[in-house]
Design a protein around this motif. Structure first.
Motif, PDB file in Angstrom:
ATOM      1  N   TRP A 187       0.682  -1.163  -0.008  1.00 19.26           N
ATOM      2  CA  TRP A 187      -0.127   0.067  -0.033  1.00 19.26           C
ATOM      3  C   TRP A 187       0.796   1.331   0.190  1.00 19.26           C
ATOM      4  O   TRP A 187       1.865   1.304   0.601  1.00 19.26           O
ATOM      5  N   VAL A 188       0.396   2.348  -0.575  1.00 17.12           N
ATOM      6  CA  VAL A 188       1.145   3.395  -0.624  1.00 17.12           C
ATOM      7  C   VAL A 188       0.148   4.794  -0.598  1.00 17.12           C
ATOM      8  O   VAL A 188      -0.734   4.495  -1.458  1.00 17.12           O
ATOM      9  N   ALA A 189       0.398   5.638   0.052  1.00 18.65           N
ATOM     10  CA  ALA A 189      -0.542   6.800   0.004  1.00 18.65           C
ATOM     11  C   ALA A 189      -0.267   7.640  -1.271  1.00 18.65           C
ATOM     12  O   ALA A 189       0.772   7.719  -1.935  1.00 18.65           O
ATOM     13  N   GLY A 190      -1.305   7.995  -1.805  1.00 17.32           N
ATOM     14  CA  GLY A 190      -1.237   8.589  -3.507  1.00 17.32           C
ATOM     15  C   GLY A 190      -0.236   9.757  -3.339  1.00 17.32           C
ATOM     16  O   GLY A 190       0.625   9.998  -4.373  1.00 17.32           O
ATOM     17  N   LYS A 191      -0.140  10.506  -2.353  1.00 20.23           N
ATOM     18  CA  LYS A 191       0.903  11.546  -2.251  1.00 20.23           C
ATOM     19  C   LYS A 191       2.417  11.215  -2.277  1.00 20.23           C
ATOM     20  O   LYS A 191       3.122  11.763  -2.467  1.00 20.23           O
ATOM     21  N   LEU A 192       2.360   9.847  -1.881  1.00 16.50           N
ATOM     22  CA  LEU A 192       3.857   9.378  -1.635  1.00 16.50           C
ATOM     23  C   LEU A 192       4.115   8.340  -2.862  1.00 16.50           C
ATOM     24  O   LEU A 192       5.345   7.959  -2.888  1.00 16.50           O
ATOM     25  N   ILE A 193       3.290   8.240  -3.842  1.00 13.84           N
ATOM     26  CA  ILE A 193       3.593   7.113  -4.809  1.00 13.84           C
ATOM     27  C   ILE A 193       4.698   7.784  -5.556  1.00 13.84           C
ATOM     28  O   ILE A 193       5.076   8.827  -5.885  1.00 13.84           O
ATOM     29  N   THR A 194       5.642   6.830  -6.074  1.00 11.83           N
ATOM     30  CA  THR A 194       6.614   7.107  -6.595  1.00 11.83           C
ATOM     31  C   THR A 194       6.740   7.227  -8.189  1.00 11.83           C
ATOM     32  O   THR A 194       5.611   6.624  -8.888  1.00 11.83           O
ATOM     33  N   GLU A 195       7.721   7.850  -8.878  1.00 14.40           N
ATOM     34  CA  GLU A 195       7.226   8.050 -10.461  1.00 14.40           C
ATOM     35  C   GLU A 195       7.701   6.577 -11.080  1.00 14.40           C
ATOM     36  O   GLU A 195       6.836   6.532 -11.928  1.00 14.40           O
TER      37      GLU A 195
END
Length: 516
Positions: free
Chosen positions: A11-19
């Motif tokens: 899981w990853v918060a949308g604001k923290l998703i990587t390129e």
């Protein structure tokens, strides 16, 4: 090993998703989502792959409450879901804004597992998605154990519309069409429907299709709601759920979401605890101490203030950063060193004069092998004759207070009915019988823990941890080369007093030992 058992979830918060994550999701979507149909307004796109640039996907995640759940087989992304959570008058709603599964891995239950690992047994008001795939609808139904009912969807249509206005930009200006024979929304997304009838037939072998046909450019409005009666959770589903949540790093996720600030009960009594540790560990002047599972560094820093050279390790990166800041603020950054590391695989290449491993580090993992590896790490980093002070959660107290107990597989209906709590985040009072189920065969306690404070997204996790008896703990330590000096049942910060195992205050089992 069956490749479906090698799939790991993240899981990853949308604001923290990587390129890189966005590029992988874009590639999966563009290669496996589907084709434009013959009704597409742009003739040049008809029959061509539907593609989605990372920049467009980023827009889906650039809203409050957005996050991504991803499934990897080895290093390859094989499925992902973008979701947004927000409040309605009925409670929290989860809306899947995009769900894609690699063609070679479709119809293997991966989408259901992805959503189930994300939602677990949450008490949210509703869950759903807009989709042209019958398999996505079935994934939703399987993950929530509820059926899409157009009548219930119609009852909540106004709430869904308000939610879409705030969070789902490609639906916000579109009217829903919901009646007994149809449940769809005109998204003007002209994906090829030529296989939809056969997909509906395949998806309907066990249960009748309820959402009706689909017009070109339309997608189904598929939602289920908490008041709908769920079917019973099966043993296979439960085991798969906890395994999939474990693969996300459930323990790290749970502890990372704890506030652990000065008001948290787990942070009380630092000076008294270090007084006790200093008295019992016989640390030489200027000696080296290792603090395993240091959290925000309260014991590490207090020991450093007393002149010891201390290394604190924790697997939550945010805790390490805060601990470093706390050490600098206390003026002991030259004596207190902090490292991000997993206690199950700790290899620092040196031995210490003393080790502390306190407050639910050992026992945090449901697998006995994981907990044994922590104790092995304690022994590996302790010089011969050096002493260790460690604590675990007391099984005796659980046995005395648990009102929900037995074989977890035979009592899934009981566990499913337990209320979720904010215990870990707010109070640390994890012995409250109202919120736990105890399996005496495995010594595991099961809880539904919710984490809602801070900038991170609201989340509910199934937390399992191991509770120990005195004989359990001493046997484990001896097997790992640590000889117990004494073991006592204690309450927080009052470690000098040995309480009866079933005493309501005896939440911890504290052991002093030495390396043989």
């Amino acid at each position: 090993m069956d490749e479906t058992n090698r799939i790991k979830f993240r899981w990853v918060a949308g604001k923290l998703i990587t390129e890189k994550d966005l590029a992988d999701c874009s590639s999966l979507f563009s290669s496996h989502y589907g084709l434009y149909d013959l009704y597409a307004p742009d003739p040049s796109k008809r029959g061509q792959r539907v593609r989605m640039a990372p920049s467009r996907q980023k827009l889906l995640l650039n809203v409050a409450g957005a996050w991504a759940a991803m499934a990897h087989l080895d290093e390859e992304l094989v499925a992902y879901a973008f979701l947004v959570r927000g409040q309605t008058s009925g409670g929290t709603l989860s809306w899947v804004t995009q769900l894609v599964v690699h063609t070679e891995h479709q119809k293997q239950g991966i989408a259901s597992r992805l959503l189930h690992a994300a939602w677990g047994l949450s008490d949210e008001f509703g869950w759903g998605l807009v989709t042209a795939s019958p398999y996505a609808v079935r994934a939703l139904e399987n993950a929530t154990r509820r059926r899409c009912d157009p009548g219930v969807i119609r009852e909540n249509q106004e709430e869904l519309g308000k939610f879409a206005e705030r969070f789902v930009n490609y639906v916000k200006d579109t009217a829903f069409v919901v009646d007994e024979g149809r449940c769809e929304v005109n998204t003007e997304f002209f994906v090829d429907h030529s296989e939809v009838l056969s997909m509906v037939a395949n998806a309907s072998k066990a249960n009748a299709w309820t959402l009706g046909p689909l017009d070109p450019g339309h997608e189904w409005l598929a939602f289920v709601f908490q008041p709908q009666d769920p079917r019973e959770l099966t043993v296979a589903e439960f085991d798969r759920l906890v395994a999939d949540q474990d693969s996300t790093g459930i323990v790290r996720e749970a502890y990372a979401r704890m506030t652990l600030d000065g008001s948290h009960k787990w942070n009380k009594g630092t000076v008294d605890e270090v007084d006790f540790s200093q008295l019992n560990l016989d640390i030489p002047v200027g000696g080296r101490v290792l603090d395993i599972g240091c959290g925000l560094g309260r014991h590490t820093i207090e020991l450093a203030k007393r002149g010891y050279s201390v290394v604190g390790v924790d697997f939550v990166e945010r805790f390490i950063h805060t601990a470093q800041e706390n050490a600098a603020a206390s003026g002991v950054e030259d004596k207190a060193t902090f490292l991000k590391a997993d206690a199950r695989d700790l290899h620092l290449g040196e031995e210490f004069d003393a080790v502390v491993c306190l407050y639910d580090v050992i026992g945090s993992f449901p697998d006995d092998l994981d907990n044994r590896r922590i104790v092995e790490g304690v022994s590996r980093h302790l010089r011969p004759g050096g002493k260790v002070l460690l604590s675990v959660m007391n099984r005796g107290l659980v046995e005395a207070v648990a009102t929900h107990k037995g074989d977890i597989h035979e009592n899934l209906h009981v566990f499913a009915g337990l209320k979720p709590s904010l215990t870990m985040q707010q109070s640390g009072e994890i012995f409250n019988p109202e919120y736990m189920f105890f399996d005496p065969t495995t010594s595991l306690v099961y809880r539904k823990e919710q984490f809602t404070l801070g900038d991170d997204l609201p989340c509910q996790l199934i937390v399992r941890d191991r509770r120990y008896s005195k004989s359990d703990l001493e046997s484990l330590c001896r097997e790992c080369g640590i000889e117990p000096i004494w073991t006592r049942h204690v309450r927080r910060s009052h470690w000098h007093e040995d309480l009866p195992a079933h005493d309501s205050k005896a939440k911890e089992l504290l052991m002093l030992g030495f390396k043989k």
